[in-house]
Design a protein around this motif. Structure first.
Motif, PDB file in Angstrom:
ATOM      1  N   HIS A 253       0.818  -1.137   0.191  1.00 64.55           N
ATOM      2  CA  HIS A 253       0.100   0.020   0.057  1.00 64.55           C
ATOM      3  C   HIS A 253       0.952   1.371   0.067  1.00 64.55           C
ATOM      4  O   HIS A 253       0.607   2.270  -0.583  1.00 64.55           O
TER       5      HIS A 253
ATOM      6  N   ASP B 146      -7.274  -2.248   4.030  1.00 65.98           N
ATOM      7  CA  ASP B 146      -7.545  -3.564   4.191  1.00 65.98           C
ATOM      8  C   ASP B 146      -8.376  -4.000   5.542  1.00 65.98           C
ATOM      9  O   ASP B 146      -8.261  -5.113   5.762  1.00 65.98           O
TER      10      ASP B 146
ATOM     11  N   HIS C 159      -8.412  -4.859  -1.330  1.00 66.26           N
ATOM     12  CA  HIS C 159      -8.059  -5.879  -2.454  1.00 66.26           C
ATOM     13  C   HIS C 159      -9.398  -6.526  -2.789  1.00 66.26           C
ATOM     14  O   HIS C 159     -10.347  -6.471  -2.262  1.00 66.26           O
TER      15      HIS C 159
HETATM   16 ZN   LIG Z   1      -3.047  -5.007   1.411  1.00 67.15          ZN
END
Ligand SMILES: [Zn+2]
Length: 300
Positions: A89, A188, A232
Motif C-alpha cells: 500500500h 485492508d 483488494h
Molecule cells: Zn493489502
C-alpha cells in the motif's frame, strides 16, 4: 500485508495503469485485477488538487501511480495518503517525495517508522518477484501528519475525509471517504472475497484489535456508502463490509467456544480451518484463516 504467505510463490505484484476506471466523475481506481500484493489505488481529482490513495509496492509501481496521477491531474498539485503502512500500500511513496504533499495520520507514521524496515525484510522472503519489486525501496517520512480521528481535505469543489480509529488491522488504518459521492476506500479493513488479513506474527508484530476492527466495519456500514473500494478485490457496496465483519465475529465466537472446551490453538486450527475454508469456497488467500484463528485463540 496482502493475500499471500511466506510459503506461497506469488506472481509479480505489478500495478497495471491500464486497469484504471473512472467510478464517478473525477474519481479513478487503478484496479488490482485480483493480483496478490497489488492494492486498489485511488486518484481523486478536484478543481484545485488531486489526492492519491496508496502507491503499490516498490519504486517502479510508485512511479506508475505517480505518472497516472499526473496524467489525470495535469498541473494540479498532488497529495498522497495511505490506507495503512503495509508494503503493497505504501512502499512506493519515495517517488512522491517532492512531487506530492505526503499526508498520513500520526499512528500510521509511527508504525511505519517502527516496523517498516522489518516488513521490507519479511516481504523479500515471499518470493523472487516480490523481492524484485522491493529493490531500491527507501522508506520516506510524510511531509505532514494529523492527530485525531479526522483530516478533511478540500480538493476544490470536492471534499475528502480521511478517518482513523486507532488499532484494528494495523495501528493506523485510515479510510478515505467522499461524503458527497458516498464513495469509501477501506484499505485492508475490508477485502472482497479474500480472507481478511490478520498480520499476526508474534513476537515481531502482534498488534491487531479484532473487536475494534469489527466495530469500525459496523460504523462504516452505517454511513451507507454507495460504492465500496476494498483494499483488494472487486468494487461493490456495503455487502463487502458486512461479509468481512460477519466472518470475523463468527470466527471469534467459534474460537472462543473451542478454547472453552479446552483446545489449544493448534488443535483449533486443525479442526476449524478446513470448515471455514469450505464455507467460503470462492474466497482467495485461505492461508489467512490460520493467522486469524491463532489471533482469536489468544483472547480467551
Ligand atoms: Zn493489502
Amino acid at each position: 500485508m496482502s493475500e499471500t504467505s511466506a510459503n506461497a510463490a506469488p506472481p509479480a505484484p505489478d500495478v497495471d495503469p491500464g486497469a484504471i476506471k473512472e467510478i464517478a466523475p473525477g474519481v479513478f481506481v487503478i484496479c488490482d485485477r485480483r493480483v496478490p500484493l497489488v492494492p486498489n489505488i485511488g486518484i481523486i481529482v478536484g478543481n484545485d488538487a488531486a489526492l492519491v490513495v496508496d502507491t503499490g509496492m516498490g519504486p517502479a509501481n510508485g512511479q506508475k501511480v505517480l505518472d497516472a496521477a499526473k496524467r489525470i491531474a495535469g498541473q494540479r498539485p498532488l497529495v498522497l495518503t495511505l490506507t495503512h503502512f503495509h508494503p503493497e500500500h505504501g512502499f512506493g511513496a519515495q517517488v512522491f517525495k517532492g512531487a506530492a504533499k505526503i499526508h498520513y495520520n500520526r499512528a500510521q507514521r509511527d508504525e511505519l517508522q517502527r516496523k517498516g524496515e522489518g516488513y521490507v525484510g519479511m516481504f523479500r522472503t515471499f518470493g523472487a518477484h516480490i523481492a524484485a519489486a522491493l529493490e531500491g525501496t527507501k522508506l520516506v517520512t510524510p511531509d505532514e501528519v494529523y492527530d485525531g480521528a479526522l483530516s478533511t481535505i478540500d480538493l476544490g469543489g470536492r471534499t475528502v475525509e480521511l478517518r482513523t480509529w486507532g488499532l484494528a488491522h494495523t495501528a493506523g488504518d485510515q479510510v478515505v471517504w467522499l461524503p458527497a459521492e458516498r464513495i469509501l476506500f477501506t484499505g485492508d479493513l475490508a477485502e472482497e472475497r479474500i480472507f481478511p488479513i490478520f498480520p499476526w506474527f508474534p513476537p515481531d508484530d502482534a498488534h491487531i484489535d479484532g473487536a475494534h476492527w469489527a466495530q469500525i466495519l459496523t460504523e462504516l456500514v452505517s454511513w451507507n456508502p454507495a460504492i465500496v473500494v476494498p483494499g483488494h478485490g472487486d468494487l461493490g457496496g456495503i455487502e463487502i463490509l458486512t461479509a468481512v465483519r460477519d466472518y470475523m465475529l463468527d470466527l471469534g465466537r467459534r474460537v472462543a467456544a473451542e478454547r472453552k472446551a479446552g483446545k489449544d490453538a493448534d488443535a483449533i486450527v486443525a479442526a476449524l480451518a478446513p470448515k471455514v475454508r469450505a464455507e467460503h469456497p470462492n474466497w482467495a488467500a485461505p492461508e489467512w484463516i490460520d493467522f486469524a484463528i491463532r489471533y482469536y485463540a489468544t483472547l480467551s
